[in-house]
Design an enzyme around this catalytic site. Structure first.
Site, PDB file in Angstrom:
ATOM      1  N   HIS A 202      -2.060   0.599   6.933  1.00 39.88           N
ATOM      2  CA  HIS A 202      -2.318   0.965   5.759  1.00 39.88           C
ATOM      3  C   HIS A 202      -1.817   2.437   5.401  1.00 39.88           C
ATOM      4  O   HIS A 202      -1.752   3.309   6.223  1.00 39.88           O
ATOM      5  CB  HIS A 202      -4.086   0.985   5.472  1.00 39.88           C
ATOM      6  CG  HIS A 202      -4.225   1.100   4.136  1.00 39.88           C
ATOM      7  ND1 HIS A 202      -3.878   0.134   3.098  1.00 39.88           N
ATOM      8  CD2 HIS A 202      -5.384   1.430   3.407  1.00 39.88           C
ATOM      9  CE1 HIS A 202      -4.260   0.240   2.043  1.00 39.88           C
ATOM     10  NE2 HIS A 202      -5.268   0.983   2.350  1.00 39.88           N
TER      11      HIS A 202
ATOM     12  N   CYS B  91       0.780  -1.222  -0.148  1.00 44.24           N
ATOM     13  CA  CYS B  91       0.109  -0.169  -0.058  1.00 44.24           C
ATOM     14  C   CYS B  91       0.877   1.361   0.000  1.00 44.24           C
ATOM     15  O   CYS B  91       0.511   2.227  -0.812  1.00 44.24           O
ATOM     16  CB  CYS B  91      -0.917  -0.043   1.012  1.00 44.24           C
ATOM     17  SG  CYS B  91      -0.232  -0.178   2.671  1.00 44.24           S
TER      18      CYS B  91
ATOM     19  N   ASP C  99      -7.704   5.285  -2.812  1.00 48.40           N
ATOM     20  CA  ASP C  99      -6.792   4.236  -2.342  1.00 48.40           C
ATOM     21  C   ASP C  99      -6.381   3.264  -3.438  1.00 48.40           C
ATOM     22  O   ASP C  99      -6.929   2.313  -3.816  1.00 48.40           O
ATOM     23  CB  ASP C  99      -7.626   3.437  -1.224  1.00 48.40           C
ATOM     24  CG  ASP C  99      -6.693   2.435  -0.689  1.00 48.40           C
ATOM     25  OD1 ASP C  99      -5.463   2.251  -0.911  1.00 48.40           O
ATOM     26  OD2 ASP C  99      -7.412   1.910   0.419  1.00 48.40           O
TER      27      ASP C  99
END
Lengths: 673, 308, 329
Positions: free
Chosen positions: A464, A421, A480
């Protein structure tokens, strides 16, 4: 005068306290310096050797003083590295160990006892789980046993253990009452905090960091919702925004820190206007030793107490006034539909269009950005182009990407095309900035396991990172990219997203989790731990207020006074409960009791004293001064009593109703003559 | 139920005037199969009492005057060589009687004292390897003169224990003494009431057997133990009561109850006999107990029979 | 100045104690005669609690606070536990046996537990108030008695000062103590100095015709047996050798006895003279001899026995000494 007892070194108390001390220092394995631990183990060894009498002479005070001096010097040296708190703990253990070696007089024993108590207290800064609390509780009990043993050596150890366990059990309710009622004060002054590396987010993120975090199964925080849980895709827990990029890593912008400082000076707290539906929840965070708190956008403190402890920063993150050194609870309310366009564009854009000074890094990306800019006109199109690129090029989501040392973004975007991520977020933010769109990386957690229907547990592996970009007219909008690449990450959590990879590979425990029984136990334990943190560790001034309000209806000074009095009363009652049975004598049998009452009555009326007369004599004496009828009655009572109490076939019933009635009648009717 | 002892008591009362309680105690002592120590000045009626006791129960009586040169053999008897038959012949000493009055026992040497005490304890006499049983019942009344101690051998405390009771007759009250004087003046000495035997020795033995059947209830045992423990827990009492003393107390209380024609013991029975049974055991060899009151009375004062 | 102030405070305290805890041969400890206060260790413990409280507050650490409050609760319970424990006993002092100078007198305090359901535990610290004589018996609950040896430095009859007893059971946080006056005195007799017996005849006024007196029942001579002589006086040894029966004659005990007198030793220093007399009193008593004692203007009529001996020794100890409190040195 004459020695009447063994010297302390041969007493069980000394061995006991040495053992407790040893276990105590072992429990502080992490915060202790290795050599300090070693010294404390040696001290225990010396004490045990003395106790068993293998070697008697005591090291001279001079030696110990020298050793102490040396140790202090060493510790002074190390203190620069380990910070004040750890130095304090080390110093305490060191002092205890040296005291243990020269333990000779009762006073030394008392000093050691107090030191150990203090160290146990310090231990709670490092360990706060239920298990450790129980463990420290046991250690405290052992300390009490050791000192109790010193004061009454003629009793056996099991006896002491029983006695002091009972005493501790008696003390606990009182302690809990005090705990509930004694006002919770704010910190009196700032305390040094531990510098130890805690797992969790840091204020600088290189893409690899978060991947490391996912190897940790430790709890990050828990949230208890008053209503329904937010859907899994909405569980973006913001912790901090990273707005400064140096080409390789993202960190909190120094400029942002400065702005924050100024605002604080002016006490100009950011108060976002909120609208729409909300989620209300309480977060209990594990200690991070950092200031940031976790919340879903856009969050505002829910009650007075939380808002006093929380500073709302203009990047929509919440900051604690003091570092989170122990589990902390706070209540917030999140309004997910509120647009994030309430901050000053001037500052935000200045911060978030910043590019690395060194333009030589990531040249390919810069070129690519120029191309996108040429192809797309609007902000939305440009963002979409970047996102599309990730999808089109078949990017992979992995926890173990290859290292990308020199041109991290170039390597990620054009060579390896796989990553975690943070890689996605980092690349996307950078590209957006190159495209003239203010963008930043947000670090936090995503997801959470539902422990109970209304409780989410968020673990470190839920860490994250995502992107926020300022779109004109909409303000900050969340993107995202890793969610686009691996949608499962959003829907099901990390575990499913990287199933083929060894999730929590290094963690042996993780394998055990596959067993259903273990999973059950773990679940049970986390439930217990949750309640523990919620009700014990998280019992703060706020909860205390609530409790008081619950008890008193309205909290006024007068009522508080009454409550305090009430508590004193309750404690008094508890003490009475503990001690009065011991003062009470055994109750005599009913016949005797009634006979004594009757003769008391006779004494009153006649003015005679029974002294130690038996029933027959006293009946004769009293009869002379009683009215004839009463005298007859009393004589009959005495005869009956003799028959019941002394005669051959008496004493079968310690409670004869006929006799008691007789006594009662006499007591009612007795008259003097 | 039981043999009525009141005629016997009445006769004794007529012999020793104004001393009902002491007479009862003496009879109790006899019933309980114990031995009696009388501590008194001379001329208080010790001999009269002993004699009357022997008479009333039809017992054979003898009196031994203890002196410093009295030898055990003088009291127990000797083997004398009978030249005619060519063998030793045992000549019984005065101790071979059912009632023995050992007058001024503390005048004799410890050796003689212990010979008597041994005979009392074992109910038999061993001389030159052969044992001779003493008659039954066997009742020793020893007397001591408390006031003049010079040249005497006070009984050691270990041996005082052998006497079930110690009593002191003391001076008679004015009324009784007057009656006594009138009797001895008006009526010449041989005009005294004829010696009257009320009971036989066999009857006495039967009564002695009944004593142990007297019921002692739990509260009474508790009271007795409280009394005894009082003497043990409290350092006011230099010689705590031994288990033998508790046994003696119980037996005496039983006999006292029997004397009062009850088949169970009352606290009053224990109180009545307590001083007689316990005082000499509490005192040890210190005999001047008029100094600070009776130790046994102190124990009685400290202990309530009706305490739970 | 300071010492005088101390002295007067001590006296004031003593007077107060006299009212509050009047002398008695036996004490049941109760609210009236027991004092209780945190010990030094107790204060240290409280300080630790305060430290924990500050630490817990500053770190906002509930467990530390809980620990602190638990310790406080223990402290509170300790108050009651130690009081209950201390009042479970009643105390009496054994008579102190008289001793001679330079020996040690034994102070033996007896503990009586009032009821078996409520036993006494832990040690007892005993101190003679106003002196440095003290002893901690940590096993007093087992021994049921506490002993203290008192050095006897000087002859005399001394009042025993109050005895301070204290207990710190169970954890030493509180000290329960009491000052008890058992109303006992301590007799310290002069140190005996061995010498030949010197008895003056019947009356001291007849001058110092000192002479040895033979012991009681010492064999004197034999004479021919006459019928009527007691059998135990027959000299059987002689008879066995074939001689005639003869009777042993013994010296009659001199019941009237002689006198010991301080004047006999007028030339000696007083303490030595008293020591000599002490020895002779002991010697004569062990021979069950009848003797009297004349010392100064005090005369003890001739008698024998233990009581007489102690009466004589006491008057020797008391001679030219006023009654005073026992002091350790």
């Amino acid at each position: 005068m004459q020695p009447i007892d063994k010297p302390i070194r041969n007493q069980t108390a000394s061995a006991l306290i040495a053992l407790v001390f040893c276990v105590l220092s072992l429990s502080l394995f992490a915060p202790l310096l290795f050599w300090v631990l070693l010294i404390s183990l040696c001290a225990t060894g010396i004490r045990l050797v003395m106790y068993f009498g293998w070697y008697q002479p005591m090291p001279s005070l001079r030696t110990i003083n020298l050793l102490g001096l040396l140790c202090c010097l060493c510790l002074g040296w190390f203190s620069l590295q380990i910070g004040l708190l750890l130095t304090m703990v080390n110093l305490l253990i060191l002092a205890g160990a040296l005291k243990l070696i020269i333990l000779n007089r009762p006073r030394d024993l008392f000093h050691l006892f107090c030191t150990c108590l203090f160290v146990i207290g310090m231990g709670f800064t490092f360990h706060q789980s239920v298990v450790m609390t129980l463990f420290y509780g046991l250690l405290t009990l052992s300390l009490l046993v050791a000192i109790g043993r010193y004061f009454s050596p003629s009793q056996h150890l099991p006896w002491h253990i029983k006695r002091l366990s009972v005493m501790s059990m008696q003390a606990l309710p009182i302690a809990i009452l005090l705990f509930l009622i004694l006002p919770k004060l704010p910190p009196l002054w700032k305390m040094p905090v531990s510098k130890s590396t805690e797992t969790g987010l840091t204020d600088t993120v290189t893409p690899g960091d978060i991947a490391n975090l996912t190897q940790s199964g430790e709890l990050a925080f828990r949230a208890t919702f008053t209503g329904a849980l937010p859907p899994p895709a909405e569980r973006y827990w913001r912790a901090l925004t990273l707005e400064y990029f140096d080409g390789k890593q993202w960190s909190v912008s120094p400029l942002r820190k400065q702005v924050r400082k100024q605002y604080r000076l002016l006490n100009n707290e950011f108060k976002p206007r909120v609208s729409g539906s909300w989620w209300e929840y309480e977060v209990i965070t594990e200690p991070t030793n950092k200031h940031w708190l976790f919340s879903i956008d856009v969050a505002i403190p829910d009650d007075l107490n939380s808002s006093q402890a929380i500073w709302q920063s203009s990047d929509y993150s919440l900051l604690s006034e003091t570092p989170i050194t122990s589990r902390r609870a706070y209540r917030v309310r999140s309004y997910p539909t509120t647009p994030m366009d309430q901050t000053l564009y001037s500052i935000d854009s200045r911060l978030n269009l910043q590019l690395p000074n060194n333009t030589a890094v990531n040249p390919q990306t810069q070129a690519w950005a120029e191309q996108i800019a040429a192809d797309n006109a609007t902000q939305v199109e440009r963002v979409q182009a970047v996102l599309d690129y990730f999808v089109d090029q078949g990017f992979r989501y992995t926890l173990t990407p290859p290292p990308m040392p020199d041109h991290p973004i170039d390597d990620f975007l054009f060579i390896h095309q796989e990553g975690f991520c943070a890689h996605y977020a980092s690349a996307m933010s950078y590209v957006l900035r190159l495209l003239g769109i203010p963008a930043r990386m947000v670090a936090g957690y995503h997801g959470g396991e539902s422990l109970q229907p209304d409780v989410l547990s968020v673990y470190q592996y839920d860490a994250h990172a995502w992107v926020e970009a300022w779109l004109d007219g909409r303000g900050w909008v969340r993107f995202d990219p890793s969610g686009i690449v691996a949608p499962a990450r959003l829907e099901l959590g990390l575990q499913q997203a990287v199933e083929e990879e060894s999730f929590l590979a290094n963690n042996q425990m993780a394998r055990l989790q596959q067993l259903p029984l273990f999973a059950e136990l773990r679940n049970l334990y986390s439930l217990l731990d949750y309640q523990w943190s919620r009700w014990v560790l998280g019992f703060d001034a706020e909860r205390q207020q609530n409790l008081l309000a619950l008890l008193l209806g309205k909290v006024t000074t007068q009522r508080i006074m009454f409550l305090m009095l009430g508590i004193c009363l309750v404690i008094g009652l508890l003490l009475a409960l503990y001690f009065i049975p011991h003062w009470q004598r055994k109750r005599p049998p009913a016949n005797l009791r009634w006979f004594l009452q009757a003769s008391q009555k006779a004494e009153q009326i006649t003015g005679l004293e029974r002294h130690n007369d038996g029933p027959e004599h006293f009946a004769e004496r009293a009869a002379q001064r009683l009215s004839p009828q009463s005298a007859r009655q009393f004589k009959a009572i005495c005869e009956a009593f003799i028959a019941l109490n002394y005669a051959r076939d008496g004493e079968v019933s310690p409670q004869s109703h006929a006799f008691i009635t007789q006594c009662k009648t006499f007591i009612r009717q007795a008259k003097a003559c | 139920m039981h043999t009525d002892l009141s005629p016997a008591l009445a006769y004794l009362d007529s012999q020793v005037l104004g001393k009902q309680h002491q007479i009862k105690l003496a009879v109790t002592c006899l019933l309980a199969d114990g031995h009696l120590l009388i501590e008194d000045l001379p001329g208080m009626g010790k001999t009269t009492l002993s004699h009357a006791l022997a008479t009333v129960f039809g017992l054979h009586f003898s009196r031994i005057q203890f002196t410093s040169d009295l030898l055990p053999a003088d009291m127990l008897g000797v083997n004398i060589y009978n030249t005619r038959q060519g063998e030793f012949e045992f000549h019984q000493g005065p101790v071979f009687s059912q009632v023995v009055l050992a007058d001024e026992i503390n005048r004799a040497s410890p050796k003689t004292q212990s010979a008597l005490l041994e005979a009392m304890e074992e109910n038999q006499v061993s001389i030159d390897g052969s044992t001779h049983s003493l008659p039954s019942p066997f009742f020793v009344i020893a007397t001591q003169n408390p006031s003049y101690q010079a040249g005497t051998y006070p009984l050691p405390e270990s041996q005082l224990d052998r006497f079930l009771m110690r009593i002191s007759l003391g001076y008679p009250d004015g009324e009784a003494e007057k009656r006594m004087l009138r009797e001895s003046a008006g009526v010449s000495s041989h005009h005294q009431k004829p010696a009257s035997q009320v009971l036989s020795a066999e009857q006495l033995q039967a009564i002695q057997k009944q004593v142990s059947d007297i019921h002692v209830s739990d509260p009474i045992l508790d009271y007795l133990l409280r009394l005894v423990n009082q003497s043990r827990d409290n350092s006011e009492f230099p010689y705590p009561l031994s288990p033998r003393a508790s046994k003696a107390l119980m037996r005496a209380a039983q006999a006292w109850a029997l004397l009062h024609q009850r088949d169970f013991v009352l606290p009053e029975d224990l109180q009545a006999i307590f001083t007689a049974v316990a005082e000499h055991r509490l005192r040890g060899s210190q005999t001047d107990y008029r100094e600070d009151g009776l130790l046994s009375q102190r124990i009685l004062d400290l202990t309530d029979p009706l305490a739970a | 100045m300071v010492s005088r102030l101390k002295r007067s405070v001590y006296d004031l305290q003593n007077r107060w104690l006299q009212r509050r805890i009047p002398p008695s041969p036996r004490y049941q400890l109760n609210l009236k005669n027991v004092f209780i206060f945190p010990s030094r260790f107790g204060f240290g413990y409280l300080l630790t609690c305060v430290g924990l409280f500050i630490l817990g507050t500053n770190y906002q650490n509930n467990l530390m606070l809980l620990l602190c409050q638990f310790l406080l609760a223990i402290f509170l319970l300790h108050l009651f536990v130690s009081y209950r424990n201390f009042t479970a006993v009643s105390l009496s002092l054994k008579d102190i046996q008289p001793v001679y100078v330079s020996e040690h007198a034994l102070l033996s305090l007896q503990l009586h537990v009032n009821s078996e359901d409520m036993p006494f535990y832990g040690g007892l610290h005993i101190q003679l108030r106003g002196t440095s004589l003290a002893l901690l018996n940590r096993r007093a609950d087992q021994d049921r008695e506490v002993k203290l040896l008192l050095p006897a430095a000087q002859r005399g009859i001394f009042r025993l000062p109050r005895i301070t007893l204290s207990s710190t059971y169970p954890l030493g946080l509180f000290r329960c103590w009491t000052h008890l006056d058992f109303n006992k005195s301590l007799a310290i007799y002069p140190k005996p100095i061995a010498s030949a017996l010197k008895l003056t005849s019947t009356d001291a006024s007849q001058g110092d015709t000192a002479g040895n007196v033979a012991g009681i029942d010492e064999f004197d001579t034999l004479r021919t047996f006459k019928p009527g002589d007691p059998m135990n006086r027959v000299a059987w040894k002689q008879a066995a050798k074939g001689g005639e029966l003869s009777t042993k004659i013994f010296n009659q005990a001199q019941q009237e006895g002689g006198w010991l007198s301080l004047d006999t030793y007028a030339g000696e220093p007083l303490e030595k003279a008293l020591g000599l007399l002490t020895y002779q009193v002991n010697r004569l008593s062990s021979q069950q001899h009848v003797f009297g004692l004349s010392i100064g203007d005090k005369r003890i009529e001739p008698a024998t026995g233990e009581a007489h001996k102690h009466r004589c020794l006491k008057s020797l100890a008391r001679y030219r000494q006023s009654e005073q409190d026992y002091a350790a040195d």
